[in-house]
Design a protein around this motif. Sequence first.
Motif, mmCIF file in Angstrom:
data_model
loop_
_atom_site.group_PDB
_atom_site.id
_atom_site.type_symbol
_atom_site.label_atom_id
_atom_site.label_comp_id
_atom_site.label_asym_id
_atom_site.label_seq_id
_atom_site.Cartn_x
_atom_site.Cartn_y
_atom_site.Cartn_z
ATOM 1 N N ARG A 79 -7.353 -7.113 9.840
ATOM 2 C CA ARG A 79 -7.906 -6.222 10.862
ATOM 3 C C ARG A 79 -9.234 -6.774 11.385
ATOM 4 N N ARG B 275 -15.614 -2.248 -7.385
ATOM 5 C CA ARG B 275 -14.918 -3.532 -7.479
ATOM 6 C C ARG B 275 -13.544 -3.372 -8.118
ATOM 7 N N ARG C 267 0.845 -1.195 0.000
ATOM 8 C CA ARG C 267 0.000 0.000 0.000
ATOM 9 C C ARG C 267 0.883 1.249 0.000
ATOM 10 N N GLY C 268 0.275 2.427 -0.075
ATOM 11 C CA GLY C 268 1.029 3.677 -0.037
ATOM 12 C C GLY C 268 1.714 3.865 1.306
ATOM 13 N N GLN D 217 -14.240 -0.423 -0.369
ATOM 14 C CA GLN D 217 -15.322 -0.785 0.532
ATOM 15 C C GLN D 217 -16.212 0.443 0.707
ATOM 16 N N THR E 75 -0.992 2.241 9.831
ATOM 17 C CA THR E 75 -1.223 0.926 10.428
ATOM 18 C C THR E 75 -0.728 -0.173 9.481
ATOM 19 N N GLU F 12 -6.364 -8.586 -3.516
ATOM 20 C CA GLU F 12 -6.600 -8.842 -4.940
ATOM 21 C C GLU F 12 -5.376 -8.541 -5.790
ATOM 22 N N LEU G 189 1.756 6.414 3.322
ATOM 23 C CA LEU G 189 0.918 7.033 4.342
ATOM 24 C C LEU G 189 0.109 5.971 5.088
ATOM 25 N N ALA G 190 -0.514 5.076 4.324
ATOM 26 C CA ALA G 190 -1.333 4.025 4.929
ATOM 27 C C ALA G 190 -0.457 3.089 5.761
ATOM 28 N N SER H 165 -8.708 3.082 -0.248
ATOM 29 C CA SER H 165 -8.534 1.634 -0.209
ATOM 30 C C SER H 165 -7.339 1.248 0.671
ATOM 31 N N ASP H 166 -6.210 1.923 0.489
ATOM 32 C CA ASP H 166 -5.006 1.623 1.285
ATOM 33 C C ASP H 166 -5.269 1.728 2.778
ATOM 34 N N ASN H 167 -6.046 2.746 3.147
ATOM 35 C CA ASN H 167 -6.254 2.984 4.568
ATOM 36 C C ASN H 167 -7.505 2.289 5.100
ATOM 37 N N MET H 168 -8.081 1.447 4.266
ATOM 38 C CA MET H 168 -9.239 0.645 4.669
ATOM 39 C C MET H 168 -10.397 1.508 5.156
ATOM 40 N N GLN I 82 -11.156 -2.126 -5.659
ATOM 41 C CA GLN I 82 -11.174 -2.798 -4.362
ATOM 42 C C GLN I 82 -11.604 -1.856 -3.240
ATOM 43 N N ARG J 209 -7.108 5.231 -4.169
ATOM 44 C CA ARG J 209 -5.927 4.594 -3.586
ATOM 45 C C ARG J 209 -5.833 4.888 -2.089
ATOM 46 N N ILE J 210 -6.003 6.150 -1.710
ATOM 47 C CA ILE J 210 -5.872 6.515 -0.298
ATOM 48 C C ILE J 210 -6.981 5.831 0.517
ATOM 49 N N PRO K 221 -4.623 -3.972 0.393
ATOM 50 C CA PRO K 221 -5.850 -3.761 1.176
ATOM 51 C C PRO K 221 -6.757 -4.992 1.260
ATOM 52 N N VAL K 222 -7.088 -5.616 0.114
ATOM 53 C CA VAL K 222 -8.021 -6.747 0.178
ATOM 54 C C VAL K 222 -7.460 -8.029 -0.446
ATOM 55 N N LEU L 191 -7.333 -5.820 5.340
ATOM 56 C CA LEU L 191 -8.693 -5.608 5.838
ATOM 57 C C LEU L 191 -9.179 -6.844 6.601
#
Lengths: 440, 504
Positions: A430, B72, A358-359, B77, A366, A403, A361-362, B345-348, B75, B342-343, A400-401, A427
């Motif tokens: 978590r 989708r 992921r990026g 939510q 966490t 995929e 920042l993310a 999705s990355d950060n859920m 990705q 992206r932000i 994230p998921v 995800l």
Amino acid sequence: MKYEHITELIGNTPLLKIPAHVHGLKNIDLYAKMEMMNPFGSVKDRIAWGIIKDDIEEIQAKGKTIYENSSGNTAKALQVIANMHGVKTRLITYLAKVDGVKDIVRMLGADIEEVLGGSECFDPNDPNDPQFLIAKMVKDNPEKNYFPSQFTNPKNPDVHYRTTGKEIVDDLQQVDFFFGGLGTSGSTLGAARRIRDEGNPNLVSVGVCASKNDFIPGIRSLDQMWESGLFVKENYNDFVYVDSGESVDAMMDLIRGAGLLCGPTSGASYLGAVRYLAKIDPQLDGRKNAVFIACDRVEWYTDYIRERRPQLFGLQMKAGSLRAFEFDPSGSKERFTVKVDKAQAWIADEKPIIIDVRGNLAYKMTTIPEAINIPWELFETMIDAADPFPKDRPLLLVCPVGEKTVRYAAYLQTRGYRAFSLDGGILEWRNSSCKLVKLS
Amino acid sequence: MSKVDQCLADDLQMTVDRARPKVEAAMHPAVRRFLQNEKLVFSLVDGLGSPLNVIFPQHINETIGRFEQVYRERQLQGTIFYTSKPNKSLALKRHASTTNVGLDVSSAGELKSALASGFHPARIEATGPKNIDYLTLAIQQNVLINVDNITELKQIAQMSKYSPRAMKPRVLVRLDGFEPGRVKFTAQDSAFGTPVKDAPAIIDFLLQHRDTIDFHGFSFHFNAGDYIRRPPAIETCLQLTFRCLELGLNPRAIDIGGGYRIRYAADQDQWNTYIEELKSSVLGNRESLTWNDSGLGYYREDGVLKGAPNFMEHYHKNDGHEDFASVIDSPLPAFDGYSTARIVSDNMFELHIEPGRALLDQCGITLAHVNFEKSSILGQQLSVLDMNRTNLNSTQLKLMTDPVVIYRKTDRAAAERGVMYVGSLCLTHDMIQYHKTFPDFVPQTGDVVAFINTAAYQMDFAETHVLEQSIAKKVAVIEPEEGVFRWFLDELYNPLAIAEGVKP
């Protein structure tokens, strides 16, 4: 040749014959009026200087600011002229769509204000419309503000009548067809009128328009032309619509076939000309001359061109690369994944390198304990460039998921890596209340 | 017709009759098949009265599906909220309840109707200005409350004790007045939301009340077409979200509202031609195309066209879900050029959207009887319909597509002039459409005129009992097999009963 002042270089541009094998017309000689060779780079040099030269002394003396509705070629020429005369400018436009030109104008020292239109079309009643905003500002303080107003100033077509049109007639004598993009409509109106007055009253003048909802720099759709104060429909014999992608293709024909390093708007005029003339050409029994305007150069438009024709920039995918790897996400993924409920034990046993794609920042907010961070753009580049990881240690890839990483894992396995994706991603991790860490 | 084919204007004139310009409506194939079933159309309007709104509830599966696909592919939510506001149909809400969408309501009445239509409170979001009854019910049902201002937030904190089973009220906070980033614009005022500059005070309040209020995240909403303003607004909301996380709050969603458009016109050339001819008529180059030569916002001044259209653009290159995709894919400078998708999705985080209009694309049509034809005092051909202007009205949009005329008789007179559709209010002019259309034949008494794609904000948004005229009934129409239609009174449509074979 010696010159005293750069503005003396404006105009008197050459007329270049396009090789017949490039355009494919049998009975028509097609010429480019090389407006791209003006000193500041475009056809707009003529009107920028043509409109303000009589007033520039007064503008200087009174310390007026020049306002205009442009962040393109008109803005560029005005800015250069203003710089040389120590005059300030303020350019107010709709959000510019060609950053390349705008960047140059900024670099020249312009103060550009971009406004958002409330409506989708040119709207003189919208308080955010540039033409309206400028007219209001100038009216509020006419002693300090000057507005050339290229869209409404009759000096715009007059300049082309006196110079562009005259030059074409002088060089070619007989002009049968004339093509130009419809923007302010100044060049097509002025030049065509001169050709009719002096050369050929039967000139066929054709306006090249953009398809509505498409964008070609400096060209509008026919519908929008009604609002240009200068536009006179009767002065055109016909109109041709072109699409921006095809205009880029036509531009490339000129660049590669004729050595004419012109921009996409020139490509549009050329395409309009060839399309229109191709229907007439077979029926002709004598030779005819046609002229289109090559209005500016290609260099500012690389981003614009890349958006429409990325393949011109060599972005094809290398065979065998991750980017070219096809993965069927509906098939069984078991071989490429580690389930979250087994993951903690698996990590303890196998001691994988855990890579969070992921990026950053993310990742900092966490992530999974011990994970390192290689954002996926970088990850893809690394994988396609080299073998950046040891092959004897397993890799656990996390997104994230799950995929994106399942595809990475499947690909890396084909290259002999023991790579796996965390099933369901971070995800799922978590949601299963597994331990997460925050780096700071 | 592709753009490649349309390049020559003289070719265009072969397909477009500039003297009698048409704007055919974009039409779902099932709607077209329904209108071809003329006996059914006549029997419905004859039996249930004119005007009659026909709802195609199953079509929301398609519009929802297009937005879900955007989720989708990235990705993502989060929840796509179907919106109550643009249409009161129960059938649409009931059908929406069988999909994965949430439901966005904006009044106490809409909230009750949402619960009655099968939406669990966990799927409902309450937006808009709220009176005490609306707020009370929202808290008691523990729906997600999109808070408009700090006063409302304080009220919710105060009333949190009425939440069921000690659940905390769930809130989003709606912001507006975003800094435009690198793009300048003259600010447009809005009565909605809290100014961004007051966000610190909101965050302080949420921190003090984190034991009583469950803060989900920030939200905003812009009108259709304001796409360019959205990325800077999203950027600000995301920055505030991260700030809240650092301070110890637990925001986990961002709600970027709706405002995605519908393509009403079938064909770009037809639409462009009509507008060109309209402008040309305002300049005096041809006979007028508008009632009383109003120009629909355009006027002539010193020989030049001025003004702005008071109708929406009816043809766009992109559909609503494509505009949504481009908004969430555009780079955010404050996040190293990463996109919203992206932000998020990355950060859920969850991404919530409320595409009210776009989800109702092709979900309804409005039918009316022709009462009679006549000439206006100044000689304009009128077709007077058994309906009034409140039956087809919205605050923003004049419907500019040509209605479909279903003729009852075969011997009919060719329409030489353009026709304008008028309603039956006892007023000097009760215009249904303010522009001229060009049907092939003059609509006669008893013929049916069908206005297409009227489900979003058109058919019942501003409908009233003016002059004690009737409010249109609604029927839900489904097509179990191609060309075979079943209809239900709107309030009797029960998709679960149909699926379970109780009403097979």
